[in-house]
Design an enzyme around this catalytic site. Sequence first.
Site, PDB file in Angstrom:
ATOM      1  N   GLY A   1       0.773  -1.239   0.000  1.00 36.57           N
ATOM      2  CA  GLY A   1       0.000   0.000   0.000  1.00 36.57           C
ATOM      3  C   GLY A   1       0.802   1.286   0.000  1.00 36.57           C
ATOM      4  O   GLY A   1       0.324   2.329  -0.423  1.00 36.57           O
TER       5      GLY A   1
ATOM      6  N   ASP B   1      -5.845   2.376  10.656  1.00 37.29           N
ATOM      7  CA  ASP B   1      -7.254   2.052  10.910  1.00 37.29           C
ATOM      8  C   ASP B   1      -7.390   1.511  12.334  1.00 37.29           C
ATOM      9  O   ASP B   1      -7.496   2.301  13.281  1.00 37.29           O
ATOM     10  CB  ASP B   1      -7.725   1.047   9.855  1.00 37.29           C
ATOM     11  CG  ASP B   1      -9.191   0.691   9.982  1.00 37.29           C
ATOM     12  OD1 ASP B   1      -9.929   1.436  10.637  1.00 37.29           O
ATOM     13  OD2 ASP B   1      -9.612  -0.339   9.417  1.00 37.29           O
TER      14      ASP B   1
ATOM     15  N   ASP C   1      -5.898  -0.866  -1.650  1.00 42.52           N
ATOM     16  CA  ASP C   1      -6.585  -1.844  -2.483  1.00 42.52           C
ATOM     17  C   ASP C   1      -7.891  -2.338  -1.894  1.00 42.52           C
ATOM     18  O   ASP C   1      -8.135  -2.229  -0.694  1.00 42.52           O
ATOM     19  CB  ASP C   1      -5.689  -3.067  -2.691  1.00 42.52           C
ATOM     20  CG  ASP C   1      -5.557  -3.910  -1.414  1.00 42.52           C
ATOM     21  OD1 ASP C   1      -5.140  -3.347  -0.383  1.00 42.52           O
ATOM     22  OD2 ASP C   1      -5.910  -5.100  -1.452  1.00 42.52           O
TER      23      ASP C   1
END
Length: 180
Positions: free
Chosen positions: A46, A104, A160
């Site tokens: 990422g 997150d 993604d």
Amino acid sequence: MSNINNNIKEILVSEDELASINKKLGQMITKDYKNKNLLIIGLLKGCIPFVGDLMKNIDLDLRLEFLKVSSYLGTSSTGNVKIKEDITINVEGYDVLIIDDILDTGRTTSFIKELFIQRNAKSVKVCCLLDKKEGRVIEFDADYIGKDIPNLFVVGYGLDFNEKYRNLPYIGILNENYYK
Ligand code: IMP
Ligand code: MG
């Protein structure tokens, strides 16, 4: 094969905004690491577009390494962080800056930060492009954040959904019918 843009409901962070975020973060890192021994460790996959653009805004000697980790399946974190490919250098004496796409639950980055503290890096800090603060399940803050975003599943610019959409040049919100 469909065009990837077709499945995007809304653009959350545009290419222009990404460029100004990278410029601002690059200037901060340049200032903070002036007399340090900067080792950037990008978390694959990422981090790819972000680390590439960010480092062009860092006006210092630096070393670049990558670590491949996984913790996500589909749109939810498995909470189980695995190192798939490790770096091959000794981090002792380096000021490590971990670069990730998004923060997150906090599990991935806190696990990796702890790993490099254990390996005796001189210092360990974290820089994430995006921060979904509402998603946090453990207490953790990054040292550098590009932008706070709401608790939505986003794709593009490295991020993604089941390995797709990393090549979008902006950060977008997927149409829900594509993942629900
Ligand atoms: P954490 O361990 O829950 O903080 O998850 C961090 C990793 O989860 C990130 O590096 C991403 O790979 C993935 N992730 C979290 N939120 C999203 C999202 O909205 N879109 C795509 N990937 C995400
Ligand atoms: Mg991912």
